[in-house]
Write an enzyme that holds these catalytic residues in place. Structure first.
Site, PDB file in Angstrom:
ATOM      1  N   SER A 128      57.710  37.698  23.170  1.00  0.00           N
ATOM      2  CA  SER A 128      57.213  36.427  23.690  1.00  0.00           C
ATOM      3  C   SER A 128      58.210  35.815  24.659  1.00  0.00           C
ATOM      4  O   SER A 128      59.433  35.995  24.521  1.00  0.00           O
ATOM      5  CB  SER A 128      56.969  35.448  22.531  1.00  0.00           C
ATOM      6  OG  SER A 128      56.760  34.135  22.996  1.00  0.00           O
ATOM      7  N   TYR A 153      59.536  30.619  15.453  1.00  0.00           N
ATOM      8  CA  TYR A 153      58.679  31.635  16.069  1.00  0.00           C
ATOM      9  C   TYR A 153      59.483  32.477  17.051  1.00  0.00           C
ATOM     10  O   TYR A 153      59.449  33.716  17.020  1.00  0.00           O
ATOM     11  CB  TYR A 153      57.501  30.981  16.766  1.00  0.00           C
ATOM     12  CG  TYR A 153      56.702  31.929  17.634  1.00  0.00           C
ATOM     13  CD1 TYR A 153      55.922  32.923  17.057  1.00  0.00           C
ATOM     14  CD2 TYR A 153      56.737  31.837  19.025  1.00  0.00           C
ATOM     15  CE1 TYR A 153      55.200  33.814  17.846  1.00  0.00           C
ATOM     16  CE2 TYR A 153      56.017  32.716  19.818  1.00  0.00           C
ATOM     17  CZ  TYR A 153      55.251  33.700  19.239  1.00  0.00           C
ATOM     18  OH  TYR A 153      54.543  34.574  20.016  1.00  0.00           O
TER      19      TYR A 153
END
Length: 328
Positions: A128, A153
């Site tokens: 990501s 995350y």
């Protein structure tokens, strides 16, 4: 031999499955169909895949120890596209254990599955843009330091990259990690801004505009992401030592949030009721992908402008999603 796609009922995963099937590959899709967002959408995505020649589906929690190995040990898997993960920056503040389980334990199970497959060729996995944290230098390059994540995350995605590097080093497992930048489009995730804004604006409700609108995102259309994933999947890093690489997958054209909303207003024919708020914990002010490496190695360039991509999403949302949900 089938290609395994984890997160097959997810946004990117379902599109990848379709693309692979259309070109003649056999695909085994796995997903746990969790309720992070309405599973109805996941079932709608799956419906487009079930019944197609070459596709099979297994409802599996990849984080469950040995679940993948037991289910797929005899499938002779040679390639894997690993997209299953707990998504969402803000939700990681509320339910951190879900991220450790899915993104770290789940990634380990995928690595172990690949390690145990004779003649394994390539694992492509989702990282990501969040790993870049609050980096001030733009555009973000794969060579930048990424050891200061600002959300759990992001920390789990950086952990995945480190785990994959270790398995490539120790076991020669060919892998490529892709750092996705704000993927959007039809059948997307309903927790993302483009979806929540569209829904609220059509319902006459206000939208939350964080950091007073001073946010920039490198919005990347789903078709461009799919093309990048397939190109990378077909070309494992066999000559690299260890055999592992990382690439940005973005649009290389960040949009300011206010301009993004302006485009939605034109497409929807609706004026947004903008409620300006402070930036949320875990959020970053900007993302901006340096796409030099992916273009250099694969000749890849994103093709879809934000105006065109948002137009396709709005058309789908109005003509298909609203109709589908009213019939369910």
């Amino acid at each position: 031999m089938p290609i395994l796609v984890t997160g097959a009922a997810g946004f990117i995963g379902s599109h990848i499955c379709l693309k692979l099937l259309e070109r003649g590959d056999d695909v085994v899709g796995v997903d746990n169909l969790n309720d992070y967002y309405d599973p109805t959408l996941k079932r709608v995505r799956l419906k487009r895949l079930l019944g197609r020649p070459g596709f099979s589906f297994l409802e599996i929690d990849i984080a469950e120890s040995l679940a993948l190995a037991r289910a797929l040990g005899r499938q002779k898997i040679r390639k894997v596209v690993h997209l299953a993960a707990q998504a969402g920056v803000r939700y990681s503040l509320e339910n951190p254990r879900a991220y450790i389980r899915s993104n770290i334990a789940g990634h380990l199970e995928v690595l172990e599955l690949c390690r145990g497959c004779p003649g394994f060729e390539h694992l492509v996995y989702a990282s990501s843009s969040s790993v870049y944290g609050g980096n001030q230098k733009v555009p973000f390059s794969e060579d930048d330091r990424v050891d200061h994540p600002v959300s759990l995350y992001a920390a789990t995605k950086k952990s995945d990259e480190l785990m994959s590097y270790t398995y490539a080093h120790l076991f020669g497992l060919p892998q490529t990690g892709l750092r996705f930048f704000t993927v959007y489009g039809p059948f997307g995730r309903p927790d993302m801004a483009y979806w929540t804004f569209t829904k609220a604006m059509l319902e006459g409700k206000p939208i939350q505009v964080f950091n007073n609108g001073a946010m920039w995102r490198d919005f990347t259309y789903i078709d461009d992401v799919v093309d990048a994933v397939i190109a990378v999947l077909d070309k494992p890093p066999l000559t690299d030592v260890p055999p592992t690489r990382l690439y940005n997958v973005g649009n290389n054209q960040p949009a300011q949030l206010g301009n993004f909303i302006d485009i939605l207003e034109k497409l929807l024919g609706v004026k947004a009721n903008r409620h300006f708020e402070v930036i949320q914990p875990g959020d970053v002010v900007q993302t901006f992908a340096d796409m030099t490496l992916l273009e250099q190695d694969f000749g890849f360039k994103p093709r879809t402008s934000l105006e065109i991509g948002l137009g396709k999403f709005v058309d789908w949302y109005r003509s298909e999603w609203i109709t589908r949900t009213s019939e369910l």
